[in-house]
Design a protein around this motif. Structure first.
Motif, PDB file in Angstrom:
ATOM      1  N   ILE A  38      15.394   3.521   5.117  1.00 44.16           N
ATOM      2  CA  ILE A  38      15.927   3.845   3.789  1.00 44.16           C
ATOM      3  C   ILE A  38      15.851   2.625   2.877  1.00 44.16           C
ATOM      4  N   ALA A  39      16.253   1.472   3.412  1.00 48.15           N
ATOM      5  CA  ALA A  39      16.241   0.241   2.615  1.00 48.15           C
ATOM      6  C   ALA A  39      14.820  -0.140   2.209  1.00 48.15           C
ATOM      7  N   ALA A  40      13.874   0.066   3.117  1.00 48.57           N
ATOM      8  CA  ALA A  40      12.487  -0.301   2.824  1.00 48.57           C
ATOM      9  C   ALA A  40      11.896   0.589   1.733  1.00 48.57           C
ATOM     10  N   ILE A  41      12.186   1.881   1.800  1.00 43.96           N
ATOM     11  CA  ILE A  41      11.673   2.795   0.770  1.00 43.96           C
ATOM     12  C   ILE A  41      12.263   2.425  -0.590  1.00 43.96           C
ATOM     13  N   LEU A 205      10.593  11.330  -1.073  1.00 41.51           N
ATOM     14  CA  LEU A 205      11.154  10.272  -0.230  1.00 41.51           C
ATOM     15  C   LEU A 205      11.817   9.189  -1.072  1.00 41.51           C
ATOM     16  N   VAL A 206      11.155   8.787  -2.144  1.00 40.70           N
ATOM     17  CA  VAL A 206      11.695   7.723  -2.998  1.00 40.70           C
ATOM     18  C   VAL A 206      13.018   8.158  -3.626  1.00 40.70           C
ATOM     19  N   ILE A 207      13.051   9.375  -4.152  1.00 38.84           N
ATOM     20  CA  ILE A 207      14.260   9.861  -4.825  1.00 38.84           C
ATOM     21  C   ILE A 207      15.400  10.050  -3.827  1.00 38.84           C
ATOM     22  N   THR A 208      15.111  10.698  -2.709  1.00 37.25           N
ATOM     23  CA  THR A 208      16.160  10.983  -1.727  1.00 37.25           C
ATOM     24  C   THR A 208      16.687   9.711  -1.080  1.00 37.25           C
ATOM     25  N   SER A 209      15.800   8.757  -0.810  1.00 32.63           N
ATOM     26  CA  SER A 209      16.233   7.522  -0.155  1.00 32.63           C
ATOM     27  C   SER A 209      17.207   6.741  -1.028  1.00 32.63           C
ATOM     28  N   ARG A 210      17.002   6.782  -2.331  1.00 30.06           N
ATOM     29  CA  ARG A 210      17.920   6.086  -3.239  1.00 30.06           C
ATOM     30  C   ARG A 210      19.312   6.710  -3.176  1.00 30.06           C
ATOM     31  N   PHE A 214      22.735   4.902  -1.696  1.00 33.52           N
ATOM     32  CA  PHE A 214      23.977   4.852  -2.472  1.00 33.52           C
ATOM     33  C   PHE A 214      25.156   5.340  -1.632  1.00 33.52           C
ATOM     34  N   LEU A 215      24.952   6.434  -0.904  1.00 31.98           N
ATOM     35  CA  LEU A 215      26.025   6.986  -0.078  1.00 31.98           C
ATOM     36  C   LEU A 215      26.420   6.018   1.034  1.00 31.98           C
ATOM     37  N   PHE A 216      25.424   5.383   1.664  1.00 26.55           N
ATOM     38  CA  PHE A 216      25.728   4.429   2.731  1.00 26.55           C
ATOM     39  C   PHE A 216      26.502   3.223   2.191  1.00 26.55           C
ATOM     40  N   ASN A 217      26.145   2.782   1.002  1.00 27.84           N
ATOM     41  CA  ASN A 217      26.807   1.611   0.426  1.00 27.84           C
ATOM     42  C   ASN A 217      28.228   1.912  -0.027  1.00 27.84           C
TER      43      ASN A 217
END
Length: 280
Positions: A38-41, A205-210, A214-217
């Protein structure tokens, strides 16, 4: 730094994305690379984009290799040995749940709301068991603009599912009625279809990963609870039932055990590796 071992991890994720009901996101959790992925994307558009590209490149190579070379094998396994194949992935999925609960230290950090989120996540994914895919779908031929648009949109939505643990991108393709077309394109190297679906997947992938980042942070424990719920719910979706003679049952149980031990072994290795890094 280019990590060659990530090619194998990418191949594992690629294979999982070919199995309806199995999530590439779940396999990323099993492999211990989910949050790094997720961080890499997300980091592709940052100043450190080169570092993230070097992490994603071997994964991408592995996924492409799996999709282009192992798709025939997966199709064959699903036709000839569906029950043992799904039981293997069941073992993988169930085997990762204890590790995830331990990672988040659920006994200490879970409150009643987190158990509610876990249950909600399980019910959301489990409910897809009752959704009927388009069983009449066939391989599309002589594609029009509308059909290409459908493939692009299906790829976009499927990518969101692929990156969420417990949610299957292949199942999304089934719901849209494009699964036979996508698998056939991979098997026959139909470049226009592959590029169309791939473009949708990349954007999704780019949109969902962001959003997930956010949720993880902001809500790490709640996000873990929801994702564990997704994974638990996927067990209902993947479970193929038990049929056949005692030998088939034995093979299925064996496959389940191998899957579970593989998940435990991978998790143990990742935890041990992390401990070594923290205490050199």
């Amino acid at each position: 730094m280019f990590q060659w071992k990530n090619i194998l991890k990418g191949m594992t994720m690629g294979v999982s994305d070919l199995i309806p009901g199995v999530s590439g996101g779940t396999i990323a959790l099993v492999l211990g690379i989910y949050q790094s992925l997720i961080a890499a994307i997300n980091g592709l558009f940052s100043k450190e984009w080169k570092k993230h590209v070097m992490f994603l490149m071997p994964l991408g190579i592995g996924i492409v290799i799996a999709l282009l070379t192992i798709s025939h094998l997966v199709e064959w396994l699903l036709v000839e040995f569906p029950q043992p194949t799904f039981f293997f992935f069941l073992g993988l999925i169930i085997g990762i749940i204890p590790t995830l609960l331990k990672d988040i230290d659920y006994k200490k950090n879970f409150s009643p709301i987190h158990y509610v989120l876990l249950a909600v996540g399980a019910m959301i994914v489990g409910a897809t068991f009752f959704v009927k895919e388009n069983e009449l779908a066939t391989v599309m031929s002589q594609l029009s603009f509308t059909e290409y648009a459908l493939l692009f949109f299906a790829g976009w939505i499927a990518s969101s599912a692929m990156i969420l643990p417990g949610v299957s991108g292949s199942f999304v393709f089934l719901l849209f009625g494009v699964y036979p077309t996508v698998v056939n394109a991979l098997s026959t190297f139909n470049l226009p279809v592959i590029l169309t679906v791939g473009s949708g997947i990349a954007i999704g992938l780019v949109i969902t990963s962001r959003f997930i980042s956010f949720l993880f942070n902001k809500y790490k424990t709640s996000t873990y609870a929801l994702m564990i719920g997704f994974i638990i719910g996927s067990i209902v979706v993947i479970y193929p039932g038990v049929a056949g003679d005692s030998f088939l049952l034995f093979i299925s149980v064996l496959a389940f055990g191998i899957g579970g031990m593989s998940a435990y072994g991978l998790s143990y290795f990742e935890v041990k590796k992390t401990a070594v890094k923290l205490n050199p």
